[in-house]
Scaffold this motif. Structure first.
Motif, PDB file in Angstrom:
ATOM      1  N   GLY A 184       0.809  -1.206   0.000  1.00 38.48           N
ATOM      2  CA  GLY A 184       0.000   0.000   0.000  1.00 38.48           C
ATOM      3  C   GLY A 184       0.847   1.262   0.000  1.00 38.48           C
ATOM      4  O   GLY A 184       1.941   1.313  -0.575  1.00 38.48           O
ATOM      5  N   SER A 185       0.363   2.280   0.682  1.00 34.39           N
ATOM      6  CA  SER A 185       0.974   3.609   0.596  1.00 34.39           C
ATOM      7  C   SER A 185       2.324   3.737   1.279  1.00 34.39           C
ATOM      8  O   SER A 185       2.968   4.794   1.178  1.00 34.39           O
ATOM      9  CB  SER A 185       0.015   4.657   1.174  1.00 34.39           C
ATOM     10  OG  SER A 185      -1.130   4.777   0.354  1.00 34.39           O
ATOM     11  N   THR A 186       2.793   2.693   1.973  1.00 30.38           N
ATOM     12  CA  THR A 186       4.157   2.755   2.490  1.00 30.38           C
ATOM     13  C   THR A 186       5.173   2.762   1.344  1.00 30.38           C
ATOM     14  O   THR A 186       6.363   3.031   1.565  1.00 30.38           O
ATOM     15  CB  THR A 186       4.465   1.572   3.432  1.00 30.38           C
ATOM     16  OG1 THR A 186       4.267   0.339   2.747  1.00 30.38           O
ATOM     17  CG2 THR A 186       3.570   1.623   4.664  1.00 30.38           C
ATOM     18  N   MET A 187       4.723   2.516   0.115  1.00 31.98           N
ATOM     19  CA  MET A 187       5.595   2.583  -1.052  1.00 31.98           C
ATOM     20  C   MET A 187       5.818   4.028  -1.496  1.00 31.98           C
ATOM     21  O   MET A 187       6.836   4.334  -2.150  1.00 31.98           O
ATOM     22  CB  MET A 187       4.985   1.770  -2.201  1.00 31.98           C
ATOM     23  CG  MET A 187       5.852   1.666  -3.449  1.00 31.98           C
ATOM     24  SD  MET A 187       7.376   0.742  -3.120  1.00 31.98           S
ATOM     25  CE  MET A 187       8.321   1.057  -4.614  1.00 31.98           C
ATOM     26  N   LYS A 188       4.913   4.921  -1.171  1.00 32.47           N
ATOM     27  CA  LYS A 188       4.985   6.294  -1.687  1.00 32.47           C
ATOM     28  C   LYS A 188       6.272   7.023  -1.314  1.00 32.47           C
ATOM     29  O   LYS A 188       6.817   7.774  -2.135  1.00 32.47           O
ATOM     30  CB  LYS A 188       3.762   7.083  -1.235  1.00 32.47           C
ATOM     31  CG  LYS A 188       2.484   6.656  -1.949  1.00 32.47           C
ATOM     32  CD  LYS A 188       1.250   7.302  -1.355  1.00 32.47           C
ATOM     33  CE  LYS A 188      -0.002   6.767  -2.047  1.00 32.47           C
ATOM     34  NZ  LYS A 188      -1.238   7.089  -1.311  1.00 32.47           N
ATOM     35  N   PRO A 189       6.805   6.864  -0.091  1.00 37.91           N
ATOM     36  CA  PRO A 189       8.090   7.531   0.198  1.00 37.91           C
ATOM     37  C   PRO A 189       9.216   7.081  -0.730  1.00 37.91           C
ATOM     38  O   PRO A 189      10.093   7.891  -1.071  1.00 37.91           O
ATOM     39  CB  PRO A 189       8.366   7.134   1.654  1.00 37.91           C
ATOM     40  CG  PRO A 189       7.025   6.868   2.235  1.00 37.91           C
ATOM     41  CD  PRO A 189       6.238   6.253   1.120  1.00 37.91           C
ATOM     42  N   PHE A 190       9.221   5.818  -1.166  1.00 32.66           N
ATOM     43  CA  PHE A 190      10.242   5.357  -2.100  1.00 32.66           C
ATOM     44  C   PHE A 190      10.066   6.016  -3.464  1.00 32.66           C
ATOM     45  O   PHE A 190      11.036   6.435  -4.097  1.00 32.66           O
ATOM     46  CB  PHE A 190      10.187   3.834  -2.251  1.00 32.66           C
ATOM     47  CG  PHE A 190      10.439   3.076  -0.982  1.00 32.66           C
ATOM     48  CD1 PHE A 190      11.581   3.303  -0.233  1.00 32.66           C
ATOM     49  CD2 PHE A 190       9.530   2.141  -0.532  1.00 32.66           C
ATOM     50  CE1 PHE A 190      11.816   2.598   0.931  1.00 32.66           C
ATOM     51  CE2 PHE A 190       9.765   1.431   0.633  1.00 32.66           C
ATOM     52  CZ  PHE A 190      10.903   1.663   1.372  1.00 32.66           C
ATOM     53  N   THR A 191       8.823   6.090  -3.925  1.00 35.22           N
ATOM     54  CA  THR A 191       8.558   6.753  -5.206  1.00 35.22           C
ATOM     55  C   THR A 191       8.993   8.205  -5.148  1.00 35.22           C
ATOM     56  O   THR A 191       9.618   8.717  -6.085  1.00 35.22           O
ATOM     57  CB  THR A 191       7.065   6.650  -5.562  1.00 35.22           C
ATOM     58  OG1 THR A 191       6.654   5.272  -5.556  1.00 35.22           O
ATOM     59  CG2 THR A 191       6.786   7.242  -6.931  1.00 35.22           C
ATOM     60  N   ALA A 192       8.676   8.879  -4.033  1.00 41.18           N
ATOM     61  CA  ALA A 192       9.096  10.276  -3.864  1.00 41.18           C
ATOM     62  C   ALA A 192      10.616  10.383  -3.858  1.00 41.18           C
ATOM     63  O   ALA A 192      11.194  11.304  -4.456  1.00 41.18           O
ATOM     64  CB  ALA A 192       8.501  10.839  -2.578  1.00 41.18           C
ATOM     65  N   ALA A 193      11.290   9.452  -3.178  1.00 41.83           N
ATOM     66  CA  ALA A 193      12.751   9.481  -3.125  1.00 41.83           C
ATOM     67  C   ALA A 193      13.356   9.270  -4.511  1.00 41.83           C
ATOM     68  O   ALA A 193      14.363   9.897  -4.870  1.00 41.83           O
ATOM     69  CB  ALA A 193      13.251   8.419  -2.156  1.00 41.83           C
ATOM     70  N   MET A 194      12.749   8.391  -5.300  1.00 39.16           N
ATOM     71  CA  MET A 194      13.230   8.184  -6.672  1.00 39.16           C
ATOM     72  C   MET A 194      13.119   9.482  -7.475  1.00 39.16           C
ATOM     73  O   MET A 194      14.041   9.849  -8.226  1.00 39.16           O
ATOM     74  CB  MET A 194      12.418   7.087  -7.352  1.00 39.16           C
ATOM     75  CG  MET A 194      12.539   5.710  -6.741  1.00 39.16           C
ATOM     76  SD  MET A 194      11.398   4.548  -7.571  1.00 39.16           S
ATOM     77  CE  MET A 194      11.249   3.253  -6.353  1.00 39.16           C
TER      78      MET A 194
END
Length: 442
Positions: A184-194
Motif C-alpha cells: 500500500g501507501s508505504t511505497m509512496k516515500p520510495f517513489t518520492a525518493a526516486m
C-alpha cells in the motif's frame, strides 16, 4: 613311619590339584579354539546435545535438556525460533528447521535479537491485534545498521503446547518472513525518493490531483479529501494515489524497477540461510500503464514485512543494509539514495505524520498504508492489510519499525490500526535508550 605317610599324602594332593588345573586349562583352550568368542563392539557414544540459540545479550532462547527442547522465554520470538519434531527434535519450522543440520551437529548461534525490545514489540502487537480483531500481524524492529532487534508475530504461539491444525491455526507462522503482502501507501516515500534522486521533482513540486483519475480503463481514487493541487510533500501527507501516480510518470518504469531491485524489494533471499518468502513482482516490460501507476502507490506486487523494513531502513541515510539476524553474519550495504534525499523524505514524513502515531516531545516520522487484498481474483472491499513504517526518532533515527495487521475488522486504515502500535513501540524504544523529550523548537 606316620610322619612319612602324612608327607606322601600332602604330595599326592598337590599333584592331584595340579593335574586338575591342567585338565581345566586344556578344556578351556580347546573351547577357545573350537568356539572363538565374538568381539563385542562398544555402543556408540550418546549423541551431543542440539545446539543452543542465544539472544544478543546471551539469553538462551532455545536449548536442549534431558527432557527435550526447551524455550526459556515461552511464547517470545516463538514463531521465529520455530519448533521440532516430538522425540527426535528434528526442526520442523522456523530457525529450528533452517539451521537443523548445524544445530544437530551441536553448533550454537547468537541472534541479534534484544529480548527486551522483542518482548515490548510483542506486547504492543498482540494488544493492537486484539483491538483490531485482525487475522494475524507482524512487527519488525531494525537498528540503523540493519540488525534485527525484534521479529514479532501474532497471535502468540506456545511451541511446547499441543499443536492445532496448521491449516486453520496460523499462530505458528513467522508472518514477518513468510507472508508476502501488498504494501500500500508505504511505497509512496520510495517513489518520492526516486523522483528527488533522479531530479524529476522536489518536495515543493506541484501537481493537479483530483480525487479520481482513470488510467488505461482502471480507476485510481484517493481516500482522504485534499486540495485540488498538491505539492509532493502534500501528496505524502494526504497519501494521494492520484498525485503520486501522476508524478511517477516522469520516471521510466525501468528506472522505477531498478530502484526496487536496489532496495531488494525483488530479492528472494534477503537473509541468507533463513527461509523468507520471495517477493511477487512482475518485470517492468509486463507492466501496463495502469499497473505502473498502481506500483507507484504500493499495489500490484507483494513483499514481506522483512523486505519492507530493510528497504525503509535505507531512508535513514540513503544506504541499504542487508538485514542481519546473526551476530556472525557479514554486513552488506549499498548506496541507493543520497543522504540529502533520505533526510528530505524523512522530514516530509515527520511533518505529515498521522495523528495516532505522534508522541508528545519526540519528532517521529513514518508513513501509513492500507492495502486492499485480492480475494478470488479481485480486490476486496472488506479485506485489507493495515501498515505503518517509520523511524524512531525521525530526525536522527535509532530504529526503523514496520507494523502490519492483516484483515482488521471495524477500523481498517493503517492510520487507525497500525499507527497506534508504532507509537507504543516508539515510546518503549525511546525510554529504553534513555532519550529525553526534545525541547520545544529544537
Amino acid at each position: 613311619m606316620g610322619a612319612v605317610t602324612l608327607s606322601l599324602g600332602r604330595v599326592s594332593w598337590v599333584f592331584l590339584g595340579l593335574a586338575l588345573w591342567l585338565v581345566l586349562f586344556a578344556l578351556g583352550l580347546y573351547s577357545l579354539v573350537t568356539h572363538p568368542p565374538r568381539i563385542l563392539t562398544p555402543p556408540p557414544p550418546a549423541p551431543g546435545l542440539r545446539g543452543t540459540l542465544y539472544a544478543q545479550d546471551g539469553t538462551p532462547l532455545a536449548l536442549s535438556l534431558k527432557e527435550g527442547r526447551y524455550y526459556p522465554l515461552g511464547t517470545s520470538a516463538s514463531q521465529l525460533l520455530g519448533f521440532g519434531e516430538r522425540g527426535s527434535g528434528r526442526g520442523l519450522e522456523g530457525l529450528e528447521r533452517d539451521l537443523n543440520a548445524a544445530l544437530e551437529a551441536g553448533r550454537s548461534f547468537t541472534l541479534t535479537l534484544d529480548p527486551w525490545i522483542q518482548a515490548m514489540a510483542e506486547r504492543a502487537l498482540w494488544e493492537g491485534l486484539a483491538r483490531s480483531r485482525g487475522a494475524f500481524g507482524a512487527l519488525v524492529v531494525m537498528d540503523r545498521d540493519g540488525n534485527l532487534r525484534a521479529v514479532a508475530n501474532g497471535p502468540a504461539f506456545d511451541p511446547l503446547a499441543p499443536r492445532k491444525d496448521p491449516a486453520k491455526d496460523v499462530s505458528w507462522r513467522n508472518h514477518a518472513f513468510l507472508v508476502p503482502l501488498e504494501v500500500g501507501s508505504t511505497m509512496k516515500p520510495f517513489t518520492a525518493a526516486m523522483l528527488l534522486e533522479e531530479g524529476k521533482a522536489t518536495l515543493a513540486t506541484r501537481v493537479e490531483a483530483p480525487m479520481h483519475r482513470v488510467v488505461d480503463g482502471w480507476s485510481i481514487r484517493d481516500a482522504v479529501p485534499h486540495p485540488p493541487v498538491l505539492t509532493l510533500a502534500e501528496v505524502l501527507r494526504y497519501s494521494s494515489n492520484v498525485g503520486i501516480s501522476l508524478l511517477a510518470e516522469a520516471l521510466p518504469k525501468q528506472v522505477f524497477y531498478r530502484y526496487m531491485e536496489r532496495l531488494h524489494l525483488t530479492d528472494p533471499s534477503p537473509l541468507p540461510g533463513v527461509r523468507v518468502a520471495a517477493p511477487v513482482v512482475n518485470p517492468p516490460n509486463a507492466w501496463s500503464p495502469a499497473a505502473y501507476a498502481n506500483h507507484s502507490f504500493g499495489q500490484g506486487f507483494l513483499v514481506t514485512p522483512l523486505h519492507l523494513a530493510a528497504a525503509f531502513n535505507a531512508l535513514v541515510d540513503g544506504t541499504y543494509r542487508s538485514p542481519r539476524l546473526f551476530t556472525h553474519q557479514e554486513a552488506r550495504s549499498e548506496q541507493v539514495f543520497s543522504q540529502a534525499t533520505a533526510r528530505a523524505i524523512r522530514q516530509a514524513l515527520q511533518e505529515g505524520l498521522a495523528p495516532r502515531a505522534r508522541l508528545a516531545g519526540y519528532p517521529l516520522a513514518g508513513k501509513t498504508g492500507t492495502a486492499q487484498v485480492v480475494v478470488n481474483g479481485r480486490y476486496s472491499q472488506e479485506v485489507f492489510t493495515a501498515w505503518f513504517a517509520g523511524f524512531v526518532p525521525g530526525d536522527q533515527p535509532l530504529y526503523t519499525v514496520v507494523v502490519a495487521i492483516h484483515y482488521p475488522k471495524g477500523e481498517v486504515y493503517g492510520s487507525q490500526v497500525a499507527a497506534p502500535i508504532f507509537r507504543e513501540v516508539a515510546a518503549g524504544l525511546l525510554a529504553y535508550r534513555g532519550v529525553p523529550p526534545y525541547a520545544e523548537g529544537r
